[in-house]
Scaffold this motif. Structure first.
Motif, short mmCIF file in Angstrom:
data_model
loop_
_atom_site.label_atom_id
_atom_site.label_comp_id
_atom_site.label_asym_id
_atom_site.label_seq_id
_atom_site.Cartn_x
_atom_site.Cartn_y
_atom_site.Cartn_z
N GLU A 499 0.78 -1.23 -0.11
CA GLU A 499 -0.21 -0.08 0.02
C GLU A 499 0.81 1.36 0.04
OE1 GLU A 499 -3.25 2.30 2.80
OE2 GLU A 499 -2.82 0.31 3.35
N LEU A 500 1.93 1.29 0.83
CA LEU A 500 2.59 2.51 0.89
C LEU A 500 3.74 2.75 -0.18
CD1 LEU A 500 3.91 2.34 4.80
CD2 LEU A 500 2.26 3.78 3.66
N LEU A 501 4.27 1.39 -0.69
CA LEU A 501 5.19 1.86 -1.69
C LEU A 501 4.55 1.97 -3.11
CD1 LEU A 501 8.33 -0.50 -1.10
CD2 LEU A 501 8.03 2.02 -0.85
N SER A 502 3.37 1.40 -3.32
CA SER A 502 2.70 1.93 -4.72
C SER A 502 2.42 3.05 -4.68
CB SER A 502 1.51 0.66 -4.78
OG SER A 502 0.68 1.06 -3.80
N LYS A 503 2.24 3.93 -3.60
CA LYS A 503 1.67 5.22 -3.81
C LYS A 503 3.09 6.35 -3.69
CE LYS A 503 -2.79 4.07 -1.56
NZ LYS A 503 -3.60 4.31 -0.40
N LEU A 504 4.19 5.89 -3.42
CA LEU A 504 5.27 6.80 -3.16
C LEU A 504 6.36 6.71 -4.32
CD1 LEU A 504 6.21 5.73 0.62
CD2 LEU A 504 4.95 7.79 -0.11
N SER A 505 6.62 7.82 -4.67
CA SER A 505 7.75 7.86 -5.71
C SER A 505 8.84 9.01 -5.31
CB SER A 505 6.94 8.29 -7.03
OG SER A 505 8.05 8.47 -7.95
N HIS A 506 10.04 8.34 -5.12
CA HIS A 506 11.03 9.27 -4.90
C HIS A 506 12.43 8.37 -4.96
CE1 HIS A 506 13.94 11.62 -2.53
NE2 HIS A 506 13.16 12.54 -2.41
N LYS A 507 13.46 9.22 -5.68
CA LYS A 507 14.66 8.54 -5.96
C LYS A 507 15.51 7.87 -4.93
CE LYS A 507 18.20 12.05 -5.63
NZ LYS A 507 19.21 12.65 -6.41
#
Length: 758
Positions: A499-507
């Motif tokens: 749930e968390l990682l599918s919504k987060l985007s950062h290098k």
């Protein structure tokens, strides 16, 4: 740490296309100068410029409005005339067709503000605006914006005698605009950018640009002041990393004279150069500004300077850093001796960002005995290169294109197909939290990728289970984490990570590629990070020691990732298990925070903490959280403090093979601190290879993070700025050392030459 993929300082006299050349205001008359008060029946003077009704331009055959359903509305407000008191509302696709006299770069400014008394809800309007194929706005809504007025400014290359500015409402909605500017830009100046080792000339006139930030540095109380070119300048106060380090200074703008050898008021108004930020005192390390940006974009950065702080005994010499990287050494007197104080100038850069923040920093050049640094103005513009879209996604752009070709029916079909596909993905995921960015792998795919979970491919083992190196059918390497049936982390942690990682985007956050939930197996698939964990490089076997510069860059990247977690979402996210084993490194040693199984959403705005069961890793656990069960973002800060201590000492936080009094690294370090023998536990690989001022700064920062009470710990944004300061100190010392080495080489070479001549 963010890297400047494209970066070069340009000569002082080189003008950027938006400067409109080094001409006086009396000389510059735009060939195209449309100031359009949409929906108005009268002329409106706004901020010193006169906007005209659409009919004025239509009667002169300069403008054509193509619309089947439009209406002009005017506010009943009795306040002074404003372009926000009228608007043109469209309930279908509509286009303004402007006649263009001068081809090339033009400014396009769009003004929006809902009229509250209008019977339809303009605030909920979904606005899409396209200029000659460039998507300027994509489904923008004031419901999400939160403000009352909006000005969007763009620079667009116009290559035909007409400009079509098209507005498209979403289904069952409307679209509106209050005012439009289309103004030609004088000149077509290129800029140069470094890409790896090759130098390329980038003519910005061929790209579309969006103004993101334009700051009058040092002015706390900006009033409405007219810029001859209609540009809007805002105060820099809210972007300062630490206002306590800064001092606002100013002079009389009339003291500034235009000089044909330098920039003029067309580059920036005199009152921009008449104000500046300087360092509050000599103890300050630097001045730093932080700007939220979109990752993976190129930005044009222009920095304005005019020295109003120094004197002949205290030269204004300092270092400029952009996105944490060394940009250039600034010497405000280097052009024409001391007379240069009377001239203004700027420096131009192109920077490629990967994180969600862009930092601009000035710091005194200690090697020149300088004690201050300054800045007068700053402009940041997003550069649109290959994909001609400023706001929006490929799917939205495709929808617009298809809509223009096939009409509303094709758009609805596309929307229905897309909706069905997303619903199917969610159904397969067995969780509403799993989004389309997360792929569902079969157990057979996972088994083939790991050669049936071959132990030879085992990368490591953690609380969740074993981690294998895998190779997918297309040859891509991945990291595959397989849940242990006896693990304390079960279905809740599995879903939480997805749930968390599918919504987060950062290098600086590890990317989750997908998952498998088949035959009771719970498996997570991540991007493969070739250089393993930070812990392995600090005290593992078969690793070359990391230099201090590498360690700082890794810490900065990690801090950026954590800062994004804490501030990037509405409630923020608390990682809850920050440690060196969960900081992974790619082939370029870019750090990525991993393992979000026990992460939690932060408290809502009205609360200071989340009450939850204590979870985390012994040795990194926040003691206040352990006692009270009160979890906050400062719990991550404490854990990060232990990471910094490990980075300095090259030793694990907990090691039961050490003597009893040394098992806990924090207690051991504290004891050495009290005895003034801290040098004894510094990593031997660093001795003689690190600037001690830089190392001591990080040591002091670590102790701040490790404060017993969370209220005494700094936020992650402060931690990030301090780490960047430490890197700047290290880099400056390296530059000084290189200069000294070169000087020694010259002396030695001259000595040898003299001996031979004798």
């Amino acid at each position: 740490m963010g890297k400047l993929e494209l970066l070069i300082w340009m000569p002082f006299a080189l003008a950027f296309l938006l400067s409109m050349g080094n001409q006086s205001s009396s000389q510059f008359i735009p060939a195209d100068n449309y100031l359009l008060a949409c929906g108005s029946s009268v002329n409106i003077t706004f901020q010193g410029r006169k906007f005209f009704p659409e009919s004025v331009y239509e009667n002169n055959d300069e403008l054509e409005l193509k619309s089947q359903k439009s209406v002009a509305v005017t506010s009943d407000s009795s306040s002074p005339a404003s372009i926000y008191q009228s608007a043109r509302i469209f309930q279908g696709r509509a286009s303004y067709i402007f006649t263009i006299e001068q081809l090339g770069q033009h400014w396009i400014r769009l003004y929006f503000s809902p009229l509250p008394e209008f019977h339809q809800n303009m605030s909920s309007a979904s606005i899409t605006a396209i200029a000659d194929g460039v998507v300027l706005l994509n489904n923008f809504s004031f419901m999400e914006y939160g403000g009352s007025n909006l000005i969007k400014e763009y620079a667009i290359d116009i290559t035909s005698p007409t400009l079509a500015l098209t507005f498209i409402p979403s289904a069952n909605s409307l679209v509106f605009v209050n005012a439009i500017e289309v103004v030609s830009i004088a000149g077509d100046h290129g800029i140069y950018a470094i890409n790896n080792t090759s130098v390329h000339s980038l003519s910005l006139s061929k790209f579309a640009l969006e103004t993101v930030y334009r700051l009058d540095v040092g002015d706390e109380s900006l009033t409405t002041r007219n810029d001859d070119l209609g540009r809007d300048w805002e105060s820099d106060e809210k972007y300062m990393a630490s206002n306590s380090r800064a001092l606002n200074v100013s002079v009389d703008p009339e003291a500034i004279q235009d000089n044909p050898r330098s920039v003029t008021h067309l580059t920036a108004p005199k009152w921009v150069y008449a104000t500046a930020k300087a360092m509050a005192d000599a103890r300050s390390r630097n001045l730093s500004w932080v700007f939220p940006v979109n990752p993976n974009n190129n930005y044009f950065v222009r920095v304005h300077f005019w020295d109003i702080i120094s004197n002949l005994e205290n030269y204004a010499i300092f270092i400029l850093f952009i996105d944490g990287a060394y940009a250039t050494r600034v010497d405000l007197y280097s052009q024409e001796s001391y007379s240069y104080i009377y001239e203004r100038h700027h420096m131009d850069f192109v920077v490629s960002t990967r994180g969600n923040n862009l930092t601009v920093t000035v710091a005194p050049d200690r090697t020149a005995n300088s004690t201050n640094a300054t800045m007068n103005g700053l402009e940041i513009m997003k550069i649109v290169t290959e994909v001609r879209t400023l706001d929006g996604r490929a799917l939205a752009k495709l929808s617009v294109i298809l809509g223009s070709i096939f009409g509303a029916t094709a758009f609805l079909v596309l929307f229905a197909v897309t909706s069905y596909y997303l619903k199917t993905c969610r159904s397969q995921a067995s969780s509403r939290a799993i989004t389309r960015s997360c792929r569902l792998f079969t157990l057979q795919e996972i088994s083939e990728a790991t050669n049936n979970f071959d132990e030879c491919l085992l990368l490591g083992e953690g609380g969740f289970g074993k981690v294998y190196e895998g190779t997918m059918n297309d040859g891509e390497k991945v990291a595959i984490k397989v849940a242990n049936a006896q693990s304390r982390q079960g279905l809740r942690e599995f879903r939480n990570e997805i749930e968390l990682l599918s919504k987060l985007s950062h290098k600086n956050l590890v990317s989750l590629m997908g998952y498998c939930n088949e035959e009771t197996q719970m498996i997570l698939v991540y991007e493969f990070l070739a250089n393993g964990s930070l812990s392995g490089h600090l005290y593992g076997t078969n690793f070359l020691p990391l230099s201090w510069k590498q360690r700082l860059e890794i810490c900065i990247g990690t801090a950026k990732g954590l800062h994004y977690l804490h501030t990037g979402a509405a409630q923020g996210i608390i990682h809850r298990d920050v440690k060196t084993a969960n900081i992974l490194l790619n082939e370029n040693f870019v750090p990525k925070v991993a393992d979000f199984g026990i992460s939690r959403k932060g408290p809502p705005l009205e609360k200071s903490h989340v009450t939850t069961l204590v979870k985390g890793s012994f040795g990194y656990l926040d003691p206040e959280y352990f006692r009270t069960k009160y979890l906050t973002e400062k719990s991550d800060v404490f854990s990060f403090g232990m990471v910094l201590m490990e980075v300095i000492c090259g030793k694990p936080a907990i090691d039961d093979t050490r003597p009893t009094e040394h098992i806990n690294l924090a207690r051991w370090a504290s004891s050495c601190q009290d005895k003034d023998t801290f040098y004894e536990i510094i990593d031997p690989n660093l001795m003689g290879k690190v600037n001690l001022d830089s190392l001591n700064k990080v040591r002091e920062l670590a102790w701040k993070c490790l404060e017993e009470s969370r209220t005494n710990r700094p936020p992650m944004g402060y931690v990030l700025c301090e780490l960047e300061d430490a890197l700047h100190i290290e880099l400056a010392s390296r530059i000084q050392q290189v200069s000294m080495d070169c000087a020694i080489d010259v002396v030695v070479e001259n000595g040898i030459k003299d001996e031979k001549e004798q």
